[in-house]
Design an enzyme around this catalytic site. Structure first.
Site, PDB file in Angstrom:
ATOM      1  N   LYS A  80       0.797  -1.202   0.000  1.00 29.24           N
ATOM      2  CA  LYS A  80       0.000   0.000   0.000  1.00 29.24           C
ATOM      3  C   LYS A  80       0.845   1.274   0.000  1.00 29.24           C
ATOM      4  O   LYS A  80       0.363   2.352  -0.356  1.00 29.24           O
ATOM      5  CB  LYS A  80      -0.874   0.024   1.264  1.00 29.24           C
ATOM      6  N   ASP A 136      14.246  -0.532   2.006  1.00 27.38           N
ATOM      7  CA  ASP A 136      14.739  -0.770   3.363  1.00 27.38           C
ATOM      8  C   ASP A 136      15.738  -1.944   3.313  1.00 27.38           C
ATOM      9  O   ASP A 136      16.894  -1.752   2.945  1.00 27.38           O
ATOM     10  CB  ASP A 136      13.504  -1.048   4.236  1.00 27.38           C
ATOM     11  N   ASP A 157       3.141   3.750   6.893  1.00 34.40           N
ATOM     12  CA  ASP A 157       2.343   3.546   8.105  1.00 34.40           C
ATOM     13  C   ASP A 157       3.172   3.045   9.285  1.00 34.40           C
ATOM     14  O   ASP A 157       4.266   2.503   9.123  1.00 34.40           O
ATOM     15  CB  ASP A 157       1.249   2.504   7.848  1.00 34.40           C
TER      16      ASP A 157
HETATM   17  C1  PRP Z   1       7.138  -1.561   3.160  1.00 34.39           C
HETATM   18  C2  PRP Z   1       7.368  -0.586   2.041  1.00 34.39           C
HETATM   19  C3  PRP Z   1       8.131  -1.386   1.039  1.00 34.39           C
HETATM   20  C4  PRP Z   1       8.850  -2.417   1.862  1.00 34.39           C
HETATM   21  C5  PRP Z   1      10.290  -2.040   1.965  1.00 34.39           C
HETATM   22  O1  PRP Z   1       5.991  -2.273   2.861  1.00 34.39           O
HETATM   23  O2  PRP Z   1       6.144  -0.115   1.520  1.00 34.39           O
HETATM   24  O3  PRP Z   1       7.289  -2.026   0.097  1.00 34.39           O
HETATM   25  O4  PRP Z   1       8.257  -2.405   3.160  1.00 34.39           O
HETATM   26  O5  PRP Z   1      10.946  -2.899   2.826  1.00 34.39           O
HETATM   27  P1  PRP Z   1      12.086  -3.892   2.371  1.00 34.39           P
HETATM   28  O6  PRP Z   1      13.057  -3.134   1.527  1.00 34.39           O
HETATM   29  O7  PRP Z   1      12.658  -4.322   3.691  1.00 34.39           O
HETATM   30  O8  PRP Z   1      11.444  -5.030   1.630  1.00 34.39           O
HETATM   31  P2  PRP Z   1       5.136  -3.009   3.967  1.00 34.39           P
HETATM   32  O9  PRP Z   1       5.559  -4.433   4.041  1.00 34.39           O
HETATM   33  O10 PRP Z   1       5.175  -2.249   5.256  1.00 34.39           O
HETATM   34  O11 PRP Z   1       3.698  -2.967   3.330  1.00 34.39           O
HETATM   35  P3  PRP Z   1       2.823  -1.675   2.973  1.00 34.39           P
HETATM   36  O12 PRP Z   1       3.403  -1.105   1.698  1.00 34.39           O
HETATM   37  O13 PRP Z   1       1.463  -2.218   2.805  1.00 34.39           O
HETATM   38  O14 PRP Z   1       2.947  -0.700   4.128  1.00 34.39           O
END
Ligand code: PRP
Length: 187
Positions: free
Chosen positions: A45, A108, A164
């Site tokens: 999202k 991340d 979030d």
């Molecule tokens: C978060 C963000 C990225 C991902 C990055 O998504 O939106 O897609 O984490 O992290 P990484 O580099 O460690 O993979 P999240 O899993 O929180 O889902 P969301 O987008 O629904 O908030």
């Protein structure tokens, strides 16, 4: 967070600075674009607000677009990644031989973009570029470099502009750092 803690939000990047940076990013991407149509894929999202602002500016730059979404998630209810990426929705747009821009809010550990990019590359796009609003290089577990980065930030938990904490704060039009304060301790 537990019941005895309050969430404290400290502003990190203002609405104005986001607007300026997103405008510059879109200009950079538009300058590089050399296809007939750009397929913009948002990772939900978190990317929804960033992507919505970007596509309105691509319109200003006369870039013809198709928009699609992938839903992927790696975080549970807290501030730490679970380490496992779940893709629960795929695109239904044919990207073969097309220019594709994969957009996410934050890079991340690199797990999400690494996994999703590899899946998309199997479909043989002409070009696959990745664009993230935020990059936290200190957190990388899997080597991954995005083609376009809005801001490089330190290892702080950030919310707002789509991001979030425990499903809250996505609607903030600016970015803030989250910290926690014990309710019983005065400071
Ligand atoms: C978060 C963000 C990225 C991902 C990055 O998504 O939106 O897609 O984490 O992290 P990484 O580099 O460690 O993979 P999240 O899993 O929180 O889902 P969301 O987008 O629904 O908030």
């Amino acid at each position: 967070m537990n019941r005895n803690q309050d969430v404290v939000l400290k502003p990190l990047i203002t609405e104005f600075d986001l607007k300026v940076r997103v405008g510059n990013l879109v200009r950079e991407i538009a300058d590089d674009f050399n296809g007939d149509k750009l397929i913009v894929i948002g990772l939900l999202k978190g990317s929804f607000m960033f992507l919505a602002d970007m596509v309105r500016l691509f319109y200003v730059h006369n870039i013809p677009l198709l928009i699609d979404f992938i839903v992927a998630s790696s975080y549970g209810a807290g501030t730490e990644s679970s380490g496992e990426v779940n893709m629960t929705r795929d695109i239904n747009t044919d990207i073969r031989s097309k220019w594709v821009l994969l957009v996410d809010d934050i890079l991340d550990t690199g797990r999400t973009l690494n996994l999703v990019s590899r899946q998309l590359l199997k479909r043989k796009p002409a070009v696959l570029k990745t664009c993230v609003l935020l990059d936290k290089p200190d957190r990388r577990v899997i080597p991954f470099q995005a083609d376009y980065v809005g801001f490089t930030i330190p290892d702080k938990f950030v919310v707002g502009y789509g991001l979030d904490y425990d499903s809250h704060y996505r609607e903030l039009p600016y970015l803030s750092v989250v910290s926690f304060k014990n309710r019983n301790s005065e400071s």
